[in-house]
Design a protein around this motif. Structure first.
Motif, PDB file in Angstrom:
ATOM      1  N   ILE A 165      66.372 -67.255  72.641  1.00 39.16           N
ATOM      2  CA  ILE A 165      65.500 -66.213  72.118  1.00 39.16           C
ATOM      3  C   ILE A 165      64.075 -66.731  71.934  1.00 39.16           C
ATOM      4  CG2 ILE A 165      67.375 -64.993  70.982  1.00 39.16           C
ATOM      5  CD1 ILE A 165      66.453 -66.118  68.333  1.00 39.16           C
ATOM      6  N   ALA A 166      63.895 -68.061  71.794  1.00 35.48           N
ATOM      7  CA  ALA A 166      62.532 -68.610  71.751  1.00 35.48           C
ATOM      8  C   ALA A 166      61.825 -68.328  73.068  1.00 35.48           C
ATOM      9  CB  ALA A 166      62.568 -70.113  71.472  1.00 35.48           C
ATOM     10  N   ALA A 167      62.530 -68.585  74.163  1.00 37.97           N
ATOM     11  CA  ALA A 167      61.951 -68.291  75.477  1.00 37.97           C
ATOM     12  C   ALA A 167      61.739 -66.793  75.660  1.00 37.97           C
ATOM     13  CB  ALA A 167      62.861 -68.844  76.576  1.00 37.97           C
ATOM     14  N   MET A 168      62.724 -65.987  75.260  1.00 38.12           N
ATOM     15  CA  MET A 168      62.634 -64.541  75.436  1.00 38.12           C
ATOM     16  C   MET A 168      61.499 -63.946  74.614  1.00 38.12           C
ATOM     17  SD  MET A 168      66.733 -63.749  75.317  1.00 38.12           S
ATOM     18  CE  MET A 168      66.565 -61.972  75.244  1.00 38.12           C
ATOM     19  N   SER A 169      61.307 -64.446  73.392  1.00 35.91           N
ATOM     20  CA  SER A 169      60.267 -63.909  72.527  1.00 35.91           C
ATOM     21  C   SER A 169      58.877 -64.146  73.111  1.00 35.91           C
ATOM     22  CB  SER A 169      60.369 -64.547  71.140  1.00 35.91           C
ATOM     23  OG  SER A 169      59.422 -64.003  70.263  1.00 35.91           O
ATOM     24  N   THR A 170      58.649 -65.349  73.619  1.00 35.82           N
ATOM     25  CA  THR A 170      57.345 -65.648  74.202  1.00 35.82           C
ATOM     26  C   THR A 170      57.134 -64.882  75.502  1.00 35.82           C
ATOM     27  OG1 THR A 170      57.347 -67.830  73.194  1.00 35.82           O
ATOM     28  CG2 THR A 170      55.861 -67.500  75.046  1.00 35.82           C
ATOM     29  N   VAL A 171      58.181 -64.763  76.309  1.00 33.52           N
ATOM     30  CA  VAL A 171      58.067 -63.963  77.533  1.00 33.52           C
ATOM     31  C   VAL A 171      57.669 -62.535  77.200  1.00 33.52           C
ATOM     32  CG1 VAL A 171      59.389 -62.953  79.438  1.00 33.52           C
ATOM     33  CG2 VAL A 171      59.624 -65.376  78.911  1.00 33.52           C
ATOM     34  N   ALA A 172      58.197 -61.993  76.089  1.00 32.43           N
ATOM     35  CA  ALA A 172      57.839 -60.632  75.680  1.00 32.43           C
ATOM     36  C   ALA A 172      56.344 -60.517  75.429  1.00 32.43           C
ATOM     37  CB  ALA A 172      58.624 -60.245  74.425  1.00 32.43           C
ATOM     38  N   GLY A 173      55.790 -61.475  74.679  1.00 32.58           N
ATOM     39  CA  GLY A 173      54.360 -61.445  74.407  1.00 32.58           C
ATOM     40  C   GLY A 173      53.531 -61.592  75.666  1.00 32.58           C
ATOM     41  N   LEU A 174      53.980 -62.453  76.560  1.00 31.20           N
ATOM     42  CA  LEU A 174      53.244 -62.663  77.811  1.00 31.20           C
ATOM     43  C   LEU A 174      53.265 -61.413  78.689  1.00 31.20           C
ATOM     44  CD1 LEU A 174      54.556 -66.261  78.534  1.00 31.20           C
ATOM     45  CD2 LEU A 174      52.170 -65.661  78.052  1.00 31.20           C
ATOM     46  N   LEU A 175      54.415 -60.769  78.773  1.00 29.44           N
ATOM     47  CA  LEU A 175      54.507 -59.550  79.582  1.00 29.44           C
ATOM     48  C   LEU A 175      53.651 -58.438  79.003  1.00 29.44           C
ATOM     49  CD1 LEU A 175      58.319 -59.423  80.464  1.00 29.44           C
ATOM     50  CD2 LEU A 175      56.424 -60.160  81.926  1.00 29.44           C
ATOM     51  N   LEU A 176      53.615 -58.335  77.681  1.00 24.91           N
ATOM     52  CA  LEU A 176      52.786 -57.301  77.060  1.00 24.91           C
ATOM     53  C   LEU A 176      51.301 -57.585  77.292  1.00 24.91           C
ATOM     54  CD1 LEU A 176      53.274 -54.719  75.511  1.00 24.91           C
ATOM     55  CD2 LEU A 176      53.081 -56.005  73.387  1.00 24.91           C
ATOM     56  N   ALA A 177      50.912 -58.866  77.224  1.00 23.34           N
ATOM     57  CA  ALA A 177      49.517 -59.219  77.515  1.00 23.34           C
ATOM     58  C   ALA A 177      49.172 -58.923  78.964  1.00 23.34           C
ATOM     59  CB  ALA A 177      49.277 -60.700  77.204  1.00 23.34           C
ATOM     60  N   SER A 178      50.108 -59.196  79.852  1.00 28.12           N
ATOM     61  CA  SER A 178      49.883 -58.885  81.266  1.00 28.12           C
ATOM     62  C   SER A 178      49.750 -57.383  81.474  1.00 28.12           C
ATOM     63  CB  SER A 178      51.044 -59.439  82.104  1.00 28.12           C
ATOM     64  OG  SER A 178      50.876 -59.135  83.468  1.00 28.12           O
ATOM     65  N   ALA A 179      50.601 -56.615  80.788  1.00 28.52           N
ATOM     66  CA  ALA A 179      50.525 -55.154  80.905  1.00 28.52           C
ATOM     67  C   ALA A 179      49.202 -54.626  80.388  1.00 28.52           C
ATOM     68  CB  ALA A 179      51.685 -54.512  80.131  1.00 28.52           C
ATOM     69  N   ALA A 180      48.702 -55.215  79.299  1.00 29.21           N
ATOM     70  CA  ALA A 180      47.428 -54.762  78.735  1.00 29.21           C
ATOM     71  C   ALA A 180      46.275 -55.009  79.696  1.00 29.21           C
ATOM     72  CB  ALA A 180      47.168 -55.466  77.406  1.00 29.21           C
ATOM     73  N   THR A 181      46.265 -56.174  80.334  1.00 27.31           N
ATOM     74  CA  THR A 181      45.155 -56.475  81.245  1.00 27.31           C
ATOM     75  C   THR A 181      45.200 -55.623  82.504  1.00 27.31           C
ATOM     76  OG1 THR A 181      46.444 -58.328  82.136  1.00 27.31           O
ATOM     77  CG2 THR A 181      44.813 -58.838  80.451  1.00 27.31           C
ATOM     78  N   TRP A 182      46.404 -55.453  83.089  1.00 29.01           N
ATOM     79  CA  TRP A 182      46.508 -54.638  84.300  1.00 29.01           C
ATOM     80  C   TRP A 182      46.469 -53.137  83.990  1.00 29.01           C
ATOM     81  CZ3 TRP A 182      45.226 -56.698  88.549  1.00 29.01           C
ATOM     82  CH2 TRP A 182      45.587 -57.998  88.895  1.00 29.01           C
ATOM     83  N   GLY A 183      47.264 -52.741  83.004  1.00 31.61           N
ATOM     84  CA  GLY A 183      47.370 -51.309  82.719  1.00 31.61           C
ATOM     85  C   GLY A 183      46.121 -50.729  82.092  1.00 31.61           C
ATOM     86  N   HIS A 184      45.549 -51.441  81.110  1.00 31.24           N
ATOM     87  CA  HIS A 184      44.372 -50.902  80.411  1.00 31.24           C
ATOM     88  C   HIS A 184      43.070 -51.345  81.065  1.00 31.24           C
ATOM     89  CE1 HIS A 184      41.889 -49.434  77.146  1.00 31.24           C
ATOM     90  NE2 HIS A 184      41.323 -50.619  77.063  1.00 31.24           N
ATOM     91  N   ASP A 185      42.889 -52.667  81.245  1.00 33.18           N
ATOM     92  CA  ASP A 185      41.599 -53.179  81.719  1.00 33.18           C
ATOM     93  C   ASP A 185      41.323 -52.868  83.183  1.00 33.18           C
ATOM     94  OD1 ASP A 185      41.244 -54.273  79.189  1.00 33.18           O
ATOM     95  OD2 ASP A 185      42.237 -56.133  79.737  1.00 33.18           O
ATOM     96  N   VAL A 186      42.367 -52.742  83.986  1.00 38.55           N
ATOM     97  CA  VAL A 186      42.170 -52.478  85.418  1.00 38.55           C
ATOM     98  C   VAL A 186      42.464 -51.013  85.749  1.00 38.55           C
ATOM     99  CG1 VAL A 186      42.904 -53.061  87.756  1.00 38.55           C
ATOM    100  CG2 VAL A 186      42.675 -54.867  86.041  1.00 38.55           C
TER     101      VAL A 186
END
Length: 557
Positions: free
Chosen positions: A363-384
């Protein structure tokens, strides 16, 4: 696969999925999806930031680094924990007061440039990529140890990568920031409780940190190389052998400083961590949250260092009573350092203990992956997507764009983790996962931290300066740590392996020089008041802006 392992894993997955269902956003606005409505409380956000930050590199990697190289491995804990000091003093409150969706959005608006925003998106994606791969690798390693079997003809490692990434992708895509926040908070508590349990059981059995370090330092430090133990080189005093309780087993003096600086400066440039500050209701709440985070991560890393030492001290003597350890060790020393904590869990808690610790690592790996995916979504979905591809997108379209990019990023991460199997990085020391995460910190600290800090604290920062600094710092960091892989052991190689000590000052200088030769944005003064002014100043600024808008509307009529 034991019944205990199945039950433990099922319980973890049910908890995180259940939290996602309960806390899923009721609205479809981008503020709700990306920022949880900017209503996340201090305690909840501090737990979520810890869940976001305390990755597989922290849970598995820090203990593994201490296990392999003693005191030199503890520098990872120092650097990871110290990273929130610059965030507390320089970034958290001004960043939240300015208020945006992501780091790229903040830089683009602050410097009044779409070119800055696009350049930031590219750099953010590079950092996310460098961070995603080791987390997915950690998930695969943990599944292999916890379950030991694959599905549909896949290897255990590949099964772990795909399953952990798929679960988190679904959670993020449909839970958004709100669901992810509560999941990360719960996951941090489970992670922390696993460490506390291990600390309690080893100390109750007579382990004492100081006595263990003294005992381990009586002889030379040796680690497996093939089927034999090889003594570690002392990089500070080459005429002497390396020992557990003294520096030099992994890094020379320059290397130790370079590593701590790389990890300490990198935190302020990590997009998945900094984006969480936009969810706080106020700048003061963001600062208070960081204080809580400093306390929590300090406790976490202190336990990780202690337990890495405990594993080194306890496991050799446990081989006689636990025959299963013979396959995992060479003369009592683990072949895979990342197994240190799970093995301790099995020694003291049998299969249930192994299941608890290995599930915590997963779950340590899964939790960080969640944050990374959300950050990726914010940059592509919102900023681009919202700003450049479809500026007239409805809120529903924008949210679905974020969900789609989340799934695409998850698929790319899983593919890279499977392609870059652990065997390809077996020589990486002192810890595979911790070493790989250092790359992300190096790029973030060299490319993003300098421009973020100067954009907040220097009014003269310009778009041209920001772009030049980002590209220079990022390119220099990547070139240096790639070059380190071709160099013989030396002080120069240690600097190249943790390049922020050199790359970040170069980026700062480039930003300042180029900014002095170019025109600052007209909004610099207004941005300064927004980030640093008193509450009265910011209120007056908002009233003035509203007055101007009202006059323009009247003229238009």
């Amino acid at each position: 696969m034991t019944t205990t392992a199945i039950v433990t894993l099922a319980a973890v997955l049910l908890i995180v999925l259940g939290v996602s269902v309960i806390t899923r956003p009721r609205n479809t606005s981008t503020v709700d999806f990306y920022l949880a409505g900017q209503r996340v409380g201090i305690v909840t956000n501090s737990w979520a930031i810890c869940g976001d930050y305390l990755s597989a590199a922290s849970f598995l990697g820090v203990a593994a680094a201490v296990y392999v190289s003693g005191l030199d491995g503890a520098w990872y804990a120092v650097g990871f924990a110290a990273g929130f000091l610059p965030v507390l003093l320089l970034v958290a409150a001004p960043l939240r007061r300015f208020g945006e969706f992501s780091l790229a959005d903040f830089l683009g608006r602050r410097l009044n440039s779409d070119r800055v925003r696009i350049s930031s998106v590219a750099m953010v994606q590079l950092v996310i990529l460098c961070y995603l791969v080791p987390q997915s690798v950690g998930g695969g390693i943990t599944w292999d140890l916890l379950v030991g079997h694959g599905v549909f003809g896949l290897s255990p490692y590949t099964t772990g990568v795909l399953l952990s990434t798929a679960v988190i992708a679904v959670i993020v895509a449909f839970g958004g920031m709100r669901g992810t926040t509560w999941n990360q908070a719960v996951q941090f508590l489970l992670l922390f409780l696993a460490l506390v349990w291990l600390a309690i059981v080893v100390t109750s059995e007579g382990f004492r940190y100081g006595d263990a370090v003294e005992a381990l330092s009586q002889g030379p430090l040796a680690n497996p190389e093939g089927s034999a133990l090889v003594q570690e080189t002392n990089y500070i005093q080459p005429e002497q052998t390396a020992v557990f309780g003294e520096p030099g087993a992994r890094y020379g003096r320059l290397g130790q400083i370079a590593l701590v600086v790389t990890l300490g400066l990198g935190t302020a440039g990590l997009p998945h961590v900094m984006n969480r500050y936009f969810t706080s209701p106020t700048g003061r709440a963001a600062r208070t949250t960081t204080v809580w985070v400093l306390v929590l991560v300090g406790m976490f890393y202190a336990l990780a260092v202690m337990l890495g030492t405990a594993a080194r001290d306890i496991i050799p003597g446990a081989v006689a009573d636990h025959p299963w350890l013979e396959e995992l060790t060479v003369n009592g020393i683990l072949r895979v350092p990342e197994h240190a904590l799970p093995v301790l869990g099995r020694i003291y808690g049998d299969e249930a203990g192994l299941g608890l610790v290995a599930a915590a690592a997963l779950i340590a790996a899964m939790s960080t992956v969640a944050g990374l995916l959300l950050a990726s979504a914010a940059t592509w979905g919102h900023d681009v997507y919202e700003r450049h591809i479809n500026p007239r997108a409805t809120q529903r379209q924008a949210v679905w764009a974020g969900r789609l990019t989340t799934l695409i990023a998850a698929a790319a991460a899983a593919a890279l983790a499977i392609a870059l199997s652990p065997e390809a990085f077996t020589p990486a020391m002192p810890s595979l996962v911790a070493t790989m995460v250092t790359w992300a910190f190096a790029v973030a600290g060299s490319a993003l931290t300098p421009v973020v800090v100067l954009a907040i604290w220097w009014r003269r920062t310009t778009a041209a300066g920001g772009i030049a600094g980002m590209l220079t710092g990022g390119a220099l960091a990547v070139a240096m740590f790639l070059g380190a892989s071709f160099m013989e052991p030396s002080a120069l190689r240690e600097l190249f392996a943790a390049p922020t000590l050199l790359a970040a000052p170069v980026a700062f200088v480039v930003i300042i020089v180029v900014s002095l030769k170019t025109q600052a944005p007209d909004s610099a003064d207004a941005s300064w008041v927004l980030m640093h002014g008193t509450a009265a100043d910011r209120q007056a600024e908002r009233l003035a802006a509203l007055t101007v808008k009202d006059r323009r509307r009247r003229r238009a009529r």
